[in-house]
Scaffold this motif. Structure first.
Motif, short mmCIF file in Angstrom:
data_model
loop_
_atom_site.label_atom_id
_atom_site.label_comp_id
_atom_site.label_asym_id
_atom_site.label_seq_id
_atom_site.Cartn_x
_atom_site.Cartn_y
_atom_site.Cartn_z
N ALA A 68 0.83 -1.21 0.00
CA ALA A 68 0.00 0.00 0.00
C ALA A 68 0.86 1.26 0.00
N VAL A 69 1.97 1.20 0.71
CA VAL A 69 2.89 2.35 0.75
C VAL A 69 3.62 2.49 -0.58
N ILE A 114 -5.61 -2.69 -2.11
CA ILE A 114 -4.62 -3.76 -2.26
C ILE A 114 -5.22 -5.11 -1.90
N GLN A 115 -6.15 -5.09 -0.96
CA GLN A 115 -6.75 -6.34 -0.50
C GLN A 115 -7.64 -7.00 -1.56
N GLN A 116 -7.96 -6.26 -2.62
CA GLN A 116 -8.77 -6.84 -3.69
C GLN A 116 -8.08 -8.03 -4.35
N ASN A 117 -6.74 -8.04 -4.31
CA ASN A 117 -6.03 -9.18 -4.89
C ASN A 117 -6.34 -10.45 -4.12
N LEU A 118 -6.58 -10.32 -2.82
CA LEU A 118 -6.91 -11.48 -2.00
C LEU A 118 -8.30 -12.02 -2.36
N VAL A 119 -9.23 -11.11 -2.62
CA VAL A 119 -10.58 -11.52 -3.00
C VAL A 119 -10.54 -12.32 -4.30
N GLY A 120 -9.81 -11.81 -5.28
CA GLY A 120 -9.68 -12.52 -6.55
C GLY A 120 -8.99 -13.86 -6.39
N ASN A 121 -7.97 -13.88 -5.54
CA ASN A 121 -7.25 -15.13 -5.29
C ASN A 121 -8.15 -16.17 -4.65
N LEU A 122 -8.91 -15.78 -3.63
CA LEU A 122 -9.78 -16.72 -2.93
C LEU A 122 -10.91 -17.22 -3.83
N PHE A 123 -11.46 -16.33 -4.65
CA PHE A 123 -12.51 -16.75 -5.56
C PHE A 123 -12.00 -17.81 -6.53
N PHE A 131 0.48 -2.81 -9.16
CA PHE A 131 -0.62 -3.51 -8.50
C PHE A 131 -1.43 -4.32 -9.50
N GLU A 132 -1.63 -3.78 -10.69
CA GLU A 132 -2.42 -4.49 -11.69
C GLU A 132 -1.76 -5.80 -12.10
N SER A 133 -0.45 -5.77 -12.29
CA SER A 133 0.28 -6.98 -12.64
C SER A 133 0.25 -7.98 -11.49
#
Length: 354
Positions: free
Chosen positions: A114-115, A124-133, A175-177
């Motif tokens: 995030a920094v 930044i936590q959105q990557n975790l949501v996509g990963n878990l899905f 972040f996108e990558s």
């Protein structure tokens, strides 16, 4: 009953052959005969079988009925050596450890990310949501593809892509990558979690399943706890990519271990003289042999129906709901703990404190 292996089975005469129904499939073979009691359920104690049922193969104790009844084919995974069976069990357990371990590493890594990327932690936590899905979506595809193309090639290809995407996570500069890499990694890294039970059922007898499943599931259950712990120590002294380079190294180890695995799928509905003969480990690894013998197994539609049929069973549905509520809570807590524990207005923890 005791967990006895198949190394030295007993016998009570020649097995009878008849048509019986096992699950949703009819079996015209002797391998499932004489293992049911008066109520139709499996019986593990040979003394409790129905009158007149002889010819049942038992474990070394002479009492525990072997379910399913093994064939005389040395290529039958039930007849493999104990070493080979437990080697493959170890492999799938280690590989099954990785998806939730890697997923939970991103929970703590989001703090320096995030920094570095100048984005809110919630973004930044959105990557975790996509990963878990994708962990869930990838599980369905693992079952479908493994039932049709074979266990080993799907394990090999998925583990290979998991290794590549874990390195992508570590090398990402935006972040996108990073988010794209995390989503793909979740989809492919789930292979041994979703397909592990297939390997266990193929190689081990019914009375052995509880202990073997406990070994495999133990690796799964402990993984989301170790991910944040190890990541917190790493980012306390190093930049966050080091976390995913560690993850990449572990995935490389898994990939090497998979090279020592073997195909466990075995169709018990056809006689031994019609069974495909294993020829080359490499051809089994990349799926050539399984593709040539695909007509001897389920159709692709039948493979797709497997999860649907399984979840339609009330006991399975209830266990799924319980597991979802229990394990999802653990993931939910781990997914947010780094944010509210490091909030200066709450606890003000440092990564080292985590």
């Amino acid at each position: 009953m005791s967990d006895n292996g198949s190394g030295s089975e007993g016998s009570r005469g020649a097995p009878k052959t008849e048509e019986v129904v096992i699950g949703d499939e009819k079996q015209t073979t002797s391998h499932y005969v004489n293992t049911t009691g008066e109520n139709g359920n499996h019986v593990l104690d040979v003394h409790q079988l129905r009158a007149g049922d002889d010819g049942v193969q038992t474990a070394a104790d002479g009492v525990t009925v072997l379910i399913p009844q093994p064939t005389t084919d040395p290529n039958d995974p039930l007849n493999w050596s104990s070493f080979k069976k437990h080697l493959i069990l170890t492999i799938i357990s280690v590989v099954a450890f990785m998806p939730d371990f890697g997923s939970s590493m991103g929970i703590v890594a989001l703090l320096p990310q995030a920094v570095e990327w100048n984005k809110p932690q919630n973004t930044i936590q959105q990557n975790l949501v996509g990963n878990l899905f994708c962990l869930g979506a990838g599980g369905l595809f693992t079952v479908w593809l493994s039932a049709y193309f074979g266990r080993l090639p799907i394990l090999f290809y998925f583990t290979t892509i998991s290794l590549l995407t874990s390195a992508w996570c570590a090398a990402a500069t935006s972040f996108e990558s990073y988010m794209a890499a995390r989503i793909l990694n979740g989809f492919f890294s789930i292979v041994a979690q979703a397909g592990g039970l297939m390997f266990i059922q193929d190689m081990f007898f019914f009375h052995e399943h509880p202990r073997k499943i406990n070994i495999w599931s133990g690796a799964i259950i402990v993984s989301p706890y170790l991910g944040p712990l190890i990541t917190a120590f790493i980012i306390n002294k190093m930049r966050w990519p080091a976390t995913f380079w560690v993850f990449t190294g572990l995935n490389a180890l898994c990939w090497i271990m998979v090279l020592f695995a073997d195909e466990t799928i075995y169709n018990r509905n056809i006689p031994r003289d019609q069974q495909p003969i294993p020829k080359s480990r490499i051809s089994r690894m990349i799926g050539i042999e399984q593709w040539k013998s695909r007509h001897q197994r389920q159709s692709f539609v039948q493979a797709i129906m497997r999860p649907i049929i399984a979840i339609s069973k009330i006991p399975v549905l209830l266990c799924t709901i319980y597991y979802f509520l229990n394990f999802a809570w653990v993931i939910g807590v781990n997914a947010t703990i780094s944010i509210w524990l490091t909030d200066p207005n709450l606890y003000g923890f440092t990564p080292y404190n985590l």
